[in-house]
Design a protein around this motif. Structure first.
Motif, PDB file in Angstrom:
ATOM      1  N   HIS A 144       1.104  12.244   2.367  1.00 47.44           N
ATOM      2  CA  HIS A 144       2.085  11.240   2.796  1.00 47.44           C
ATOM      3  C   HIS A 144       3.412  11.465   2.069  1.00 47.44           C
ATOM      4  N   ILE A 198      -8.024   7.931  -2.541  1.00 46.33           N
ATOM      5  CA  ILE A 198      -6.848   8.065  -1.667  1.00 46.33           C
ATOM      6  C   ILE A 198      -5.904   9.183  -2.104  1.00 46.33           C
ATOM      7  N   SER A 199      -6.301   9.963  -3.118  1.00 44.34           N
ATOM      8  CA  SER A 199      -5.353  10.914  -3.714  1.00 44.34           C
ATOM      9  C   SER A 199      -4.865  11.953  -2.708  1.00 44.34           C
ATOM     10  N   LEU A 241      -3.489   8.227  -9.622  1.00 47.60           N
ATOM     11  CA  LEU A 241      -3.928   7.966  -8.251  1.00 47.60           C
ATOM     12  C   LEU A 241      -5.432   7.723  -8.161  1.00 47.60           C
ATOM     13  N   LEU A 243       0.123   4.198   0.660  1.00 46.84           N
ATOM     14  CA  LEU A 243      -0.172   5.049   1.814  1.00 46.84           C
ATOM     15  C   LEU A 243       0.680   4.691   3.031  1.00 46.84           C
ATOM     16  N   LYS A 244       1.173   3.453   3.062  1.00 48.20           N
ATOM     17  CA  LYS A 244       1.979   2.993   4.197  1.00 48.20           C
ATOM     18  C   LYS A 244       3.453   2.833   3.819  1.00 48.20           C
ATOM     19  N   PRO A 287      -4.836  11.996   0.853  1.00 47.35           N
ATOM     20  CA  PRO A 287      -3.920  11.496   1.889  1.00 47.35           C
ATOM     21  C   PRO A 287      -2.585  11.011   1.328  1.00 47.35           C
ATOM     22  N   LEU A 288      -2.599  10.458   0.121  1.00 48.99           N
ATOM     23  CA  LEU A 288      -1.346   9.982  -0.460  1.00 48.99           C
ATOM     24  C   LEU A 288      -0.425  11.148  -0.818  1.00 48.99           C
ATOM     25  N   ASP A 300       0.834  -1.190   0.000  1.00 48.63           N
ATOM     26  CA  ASP A 300       0.000   0.000   0.000  1.00 48.63           C
ATOM     27  C   ASP A 300       0.878   1.252   0.000  1.00 48.63           C
TER      28      ASP A 300
END
Length: 271
Positions: A122, A115-116, A111, A91-92, A118-119, A89
């Motif tokens: 990140h 999730i665009s 993307l 994101l992680k 938060p990614l 993932d």
């Protein structure tokens, strides 16, 4: 060569696969990868852009969550010593682990809409390792990212991203370029992290607080939206009319307000 059944896009991953070769070529021209560069592709999907990135001779790390796509990608590109697949993932994922030499990362990705945001944040938290980012996003999101003072799209997202980087809305992409076709149009954006922040905040978290509070009721004036944080007098002392609406205040103005809030908090702690 191994044959695979056609991969069906999964809703839970927000998958829409790019198939328009004209759009693919335009993205590759915008990125303009070079052999001496280190690229990272997020969500390569079925490899539409991957092949073009690799053909430049650049090193390419890809991060893909969908396990069904892992064998497809490895069959197409696994023979290339410049290609490395990371299963997981984004994101992680700790992107700093990929920078094993002096070359900053160039990030590319189509993307998923869900999730665009938060990614992006990140990645911005790891911006010291990144030279630039080219993303395919929902068109409205790109408009918000690139919006300036007074624009209808100007708000919290654009201010916080522009704090960290230069934003360029490169071009739009119609829904027909994807399979399945999404219900909205997309756009390509380039984000280039600032080498030196043009308006550094004493504490970026305070900036986030001020901007969030200001835009919670964007049709009201700063006098009303920020009254829990800063008085009208303090706002005026920072050279900003408290009768303005939040979309009329630029990034530098919000940073001044955030720095003033930080001073107020510090004074309270020392009492």
């Amino acid at each position: 060569m191994t044959d695979f059944a056609p991969h069906r896009a999964r809703k839970r991953f927000g998958q829409n696969f790019l198939h328009d070769q004209g759009v693919i070529n335009r993205i590759l021209r915008a990125v303009h990868p070079q052999a001496d560069q280190h690229l990272v592709e997020i969500g390569p999907g079925q490899g539409a852009i991957t092949a073009g990135l690799l053909s430049s001779g650049a090193r390419l790390d890809v991060v893909e969550l969908d396990r069904d796509l892992h064998p497809v990608l490895l069959a197409q590109f696994g023979h290339n010593p410049q290609f490395q697949l990371h299963k997981g993932d984004a994101l992680k994922f700790d992107f700093s682990t990929l920078e094993d030499d002096e070359r900053p990362l160039r990030v590319v990705g189509n993307l998923p809409y869900n999730i665009s945001t938060p990614l992006m944040f990140h990645l911005l938290n790891q911006a010291t390792h990144i030279r630039d980012m080219h993303f395919m996003l929902q068109k409205e999101v790109v408009q918000r990212l690139a919006a300036g003072v007074g624009d209808n799209h100007y708000g919290r997202l654009g201010i916080m991203v522009q704090y960290h980087c230069q934003v360029e809305h490169l071009f739009d992409v119609g829904s027909g370029a994807f399979s399945p076709a999404p219900k909205v149009d997309s756009a390509i954006v380039r984000l280039t992290p600032h080498h030196q922040l043009p308006h550094p905040a004493s504490d970026p978290r305070q900036l986030e607080i001020v901007v969030r509070e200001a835009f919670n009721q964007r049709r009201k004036t700063l006098r009303n939206t920020l009254k829990r944080l800063l008085s009208a007098q303090i706002i005026e002392e920072e050279g900003i009319d408290p009768g303005l609406r939040p979309e009329q205040v630029d990034l530098a103005g919000f940073v001044r307000l955030a720095n003033r809030l930080g001073k107020a908090d510090n004074n309270e702690q020392t009492l």
